[in-house]
Design an enzyme around this catalytic site. Structure first.
Site, PDB file in Angstrom:
ATOM      1  N   VAL A   1     -33.572  62.511   6.678  1.00  0.00           N
ATOM      2  CA  VAL A   1     -33.008  61.066   5.982  1.00  0.00           C
ATOM      3  C   VAL A   1     -34.937  59.895   5.776  1.00  0.00           C
ATOM      4  CG1 VAL A   1     -32.948  58.588   6.749  1.00  0.00           C
ATOM      5  CG2 VAL A   1     -30.934  60.285   6.957  1.00  0.00           C
TER       6      VAL A   1
ATOM      7  N   LYS B   1     -26.273  58.596  14.393  1.00  0.00           N
ATOM      8  CA  LYS B   1     -24.465  60.263  15.071  1.00  0.00           C
ATOM      9  C   LYS B   1     -24.673  60.126  16.452  1.00  0.00           C
ATOM     10  CE  LYS B   1     -27.126  63.291  12.385  1.00  0.00           C
ATOM     11  NZ  LYS B   1     -28.536  63.020  11.484  1.00  0.00           N
TER      12      LYS B   1
ATOM     13  N   LYS C   1     -36.834  72.073   7.881  1.00  0.00           N
ATOM     14  CA  LYS C   1     -36.467  70.948   7.878  1.00  0.00           C
ATOM     15  C   LYS C   1     -37.796  69.619   7.796  1.00  0.00           C
ATOM     16  CE  LYS C   1     -33.102  68.262  10.678  1.00  0.00           C
ATOM     17  NZ  LYS C   1     -32.225  68.478  12.657  1.00  0.00           N
TER      18      LYS C   1
ATOM     19  N   SER D   1     -36.305  59.514  16.643  1.00  0.00           N
ATOM     20  CA  SER D   1     -36.237  60.573  15.235  1.00  0.00           C
ATOM     21  C   SER D   1     -37.026  59.197  14.446  1.00  0.00           C
ATOM     22  CB  SER D   1     -34.942  59.712  14.604  1.00  0.00           C
ATOM     23  OG  SER D   1     -34.895  60.390  13.078  1.00  0.00           O
ATOM     24  N   ALA D   2     -37.826  60.000  13.468  1.00  0.00           N
ATOM     25  CA  ALA D   2     -38.205  59.241  12.313  1.00  0.00           C
ATOM     26  C   ALA D   2     -38.495  58.375  11.740  1.00  0.00           C
ATOM     27  CB  ALA D   2     -40.179  59.902  11.388  1.00  0.00           C
ATOM     28  N   ASP D   3     -37.103  58.557  11.255  1.00  0.00           N
ATOM     29  CA  ASP D   3     -36.192  57.832  10.798  1.00  0.00           C
ATOM     30  C   ASP D   3     -36.019  56.349  10.633  1.00  0.00           C
ATOM     31  OD1 ASP D   3     -34.845  60.071   9.542  1.00  0.00           O
ATOM     32  OD2 ASP D   3     -32.952  59.568  10.610  1.00  0.00           O
TER      33      ASP D   3
ATOM     34  N   GLU E   1     -29.809  63.114   0.291  1.00  0.00           N
ATOM     35  CA  GLU E   1     -30.449  63.980   1.258  1.00  0.00           C
ATOM     36  C   GLU E   1     -29.881  65.735   1.424  1.00  0.00           C
ATOM     37  OE1 GLU E   1     -29.932  65.271   5.088  1.00  0.00           O
ATOM     38  OE2 GLU E   1     -28.626  63.620   5.684  1.00  0.00           O
TER      39      GLU E   1
END
Length: 304
Positions: free
Chosen positions: A105, A158, A85, A139-141, A24
């Site tokens: 990500v 995290k 971002k 998060s969209a991750d 990334e």
């Protein structure tokens, strides 16, 4: 794809069937200052080469999706300010408008999949933020892991996140969460969290076979490899917990929301640990890059 450009190194590896590992770019533009960011990026790319694979750092530069960055372009990106971002929602608009952005990500997974890259190394994934039951900050991750077939090697979620809720959501989404070498899920800067490892696989070959088995079964999505930070580089959970709690209170008091939350919290942890969190971050990314290269090599053998 008309928007995609491969670096010379990535193009050679792709045409010859050599293993590639995606990287990334938000860690470069949003994770640390220049010139440390560029030095870190070059070091991680070198780690992947030394481990037998080819690195492909992903970013959008002036409306082009770059799979691998030439050294000069990486240097330029590292010096830029105000870089967007990019996650799933932002990637196509940035390309269409000729913009420049660093991939998270989720966006890196999308780019890697379109480029035919099956393995991606990062620091830590996004997840469910603390207080998400009222903020809905997720998060969209996580959704990306459920739908894009890429193996993501991280150091877990995290530490600033709600790890328990993140693991619950990954289970709901059907994402395999694999921890190498231990029975406890790691938490980014720390080797351990309060939660057991959903799955344990201790070698790159088994992880690669699991990736291939998902493809053979026609299952959507990828898998998350939560690789513990090396012991010598970790910051124990008991040290981090009060720091993160104080940073979260400050974040809430200042009304910070959305994409601004993670960089705010990471900055507060960096200051409270006097830079130790940044050193740990670099160590864990390098550790993940090596494992990702090993998985990419193993996957190439499984697939032939």
């Amino acid at each position: 794809m008309i928007y995609m450009t491969f670096s010379a190194e990535a193009a050679r590896a792709r045409s010859s069937g050599q293993p590639l590992v995606a990287l990334e770019s938000t860690i470069i533009t949003h994770g640390m200052p220049y010139p440390q960011n560029v030095a870190m990026a070059h070091r991680v790319e070198a780690d992947i080469r030394e481990a037998g694979a080819t690195p492909a750092t992903v970013a959008v530069i002036e409306g082009r999706l770059h799979i691998g960055l030439e050294s000069e372009l990486l240097q330029t990106l590292g010096k830029m300010t105000g870089v967007a971002k990019l996650s799933r929602a932002d990637l196509a608009p940035c390309l269409a408008s000729g913009g420049t952005g660093a991939t998270t990500v989720a966006a890196t997974m999308i780019a890697a999949h379109h480029a035919g890259i099956a393995v991606f190394a990062t620091g830590g994934i996004g997840g469910v933020h603390r207080g998400a039951e009222t903020s809905f900050d997720i998060s969209a991750d996580l959704q990306e892991l459920a739908q894009t077939p890429v193996t993501v090697v991280s150091a877990g979620a995290k530490s600033i996140l709600d790890i328990g809720k993140t693991l619950e959501m990954l289970e709901t989404l059907g994402v395999p969460v694999i921890v190498p070498g231990q029975d406890v899920f790691p938490s980014f800067w720390s080797r351990r969290s309060l939660f057991p490892a959903p799955l344990r696989m201790d070698d790159a070959e088994t992880i690669a076979r699991a990736h291939a088995a998902r493809r053979a079964l026609g299952l959507p999505g990828g898998q998350l490899v939560a690789n513990p930070i090396p012991q010598a580089d970790e910051i124990p959970t008991e040290v981090l917990a009060p720091i993160i709690a104080a940073a979260q209170i400050e974040c809430d008091e200042e009304g910070i929301t959305g994409k601004a939350v993670t960089p705010f919290l990471l900055d507060r942890v960096f200051k409270a640990t006097r830079g130790k969190s940044l050193r740990a971050n670099i160590a864990l990314v390098r550790n993940n890059a090596v494992l990702a290269a090993q998985i990419a090599q193993a996957l190439r053998k499984v697939s032939t």
